[in-house]
Design a protein around this motif. Structure first.
Motif, PDB file in Angstrom:
ATOM      1  N   THR A  11       0.586  -1.260  -0.169  1.00  0.00           N
ATOM      2  CA  THR A  11       0.128  -0.044  -0.092  1.00  0.00           C
ATOM      3  C   THR A  11       0.647   1.178   0.014  1.00  0.00           C
ATOM      4  O   THR A  11       0.519   2.066  -0.639  1.00  0.00           O
ATOM      5  CB  THR A  11      -0.852   0.131   1.253  1.00  0.00           C
ATOM      6  N   LEU A  15       1.251   4.325  -2.763  1.00  0.00           N
ATOM      7  CA  LEU A  15       1.043   5.629  -2.574  1.00  0.00           C
ATOM      8  C   LEU A  15       2.005   6.409  -2.983  1.00  0.00           C
ATOM      9  O   LEU A  15       1.852   7.494  -3.415  1.00  0.00           O
ATOM     10  CB  LEU A  15       0.578   5.821  -1.164  1.00  0.00           C
ATOM     11  N   GLU A  32      -5.205   4.682   4.722  1.00  0.00           N
ATOM     12  CA  GLU A  32      -5.626   3.969   3.401  1.00  0.00           C
ATOM     13  C   GLU A  32      -5.900   2.496   3.778  1.00  0.00           C
ATOM     14  O   GLU A  32      -6.706   1.972   3.396  1.00  0.00           O
ATOM     15  CB  GLU A  32      -4.331   4.056   2.622  1.00  0.00           C
TER      16      GLU A  32
END
Length: 207
Positions: A11, A15, A32
């Protein structure tokens, strides 16, 4: 627990690629994933560690992809074009600020990228140019050392927002244009005829 650790890294890398490294905080990563920032720190010391792991993962992926290109290419031009396709796929969703953020704020990760660029990528480009000369597709008088250095610096230059601001230039189109310019400058007449025929064939297939 390992699944959570991997999910955090995946993740975070996503990003970073989308927004740039500096713009993404540990709070953003936690938000997130809908977890607490404390959970992230159970697995990673800081953001720099995640960035470094992300660069290592990217380098390993690039090595594998480049090796596949070499093994499946009919000739040097085909290899260069496949490299261009690979570049388009890998860079399409990367924020151009990412490389600048690496250089300015994450020295260890930046050094890994520089070593990879000046070692593996340069050697790969050198070998492709030598192959093209042997196949009669690239001009025999060109200096492969100069052009290999030029090519890898051109890839990095495309990330420079002072030279190519993202609000004015599409990043993928920029990389493809630079590749086309680089390749055409090396071609013999035989190579140019093959390259244009290949491009026309690809264009017809995409219509």
């Amino acid at each position: 627990m390992l699944e959570v650790k991997d999910k955090i890294k995946e993740t975070a890398i996503h990003l970073f690629q989308r927004y740039g490294i500096r713009s993404v905080s540990m709070d953003d990563i936690a938000r997130e994933l809908s977890i607490s920032k404390k959970t992230i720190y159970q697995f990673y010391k800081d953001k720099d560690q995640i960035v470094t792991l992300g660069v290592v993962e990217h380098i390993e992926k690039e090595r594998d992809e480049f090796q596949c290109l070499l093994n499946s290419s009919e000739n040097a031009i085909d290899e260069m074009l496949k490299f261009s396709t690979c570049l388009k796929r890998n860079l399409g969703e990367i924020n151009p600020a990412l490389l600048f953020d690496l250089q300015k704020f994450h020295f260890s990760a930046w050094e890994l990228w520089v070593d990879f660029k000046n070692g593996f990528i340069k050697k790969t480009v050198l070998n492709v140019i030598k192959r093209g000369k042997e196949e009669g597709l690239f001009r025999p008088e060109i200096n492969e050392e100069i052009l290999a250095c030029y090519r890898i610096e051109a890839i990095e230059m495309a990330f420079n927002q002072h030279v190519f601001p993202s609000e004015k230039f599409d990043f993928v189109e920029l990389q493809i244009t630079l590749m086309d310019h680089f390749l055409r400058g090396m071609l013999t007449m035989k190579g140019l005829l093959y390259y244009d025929e290949l491009n026309n064939s690809t264009t017809d297939e995409n219509r």
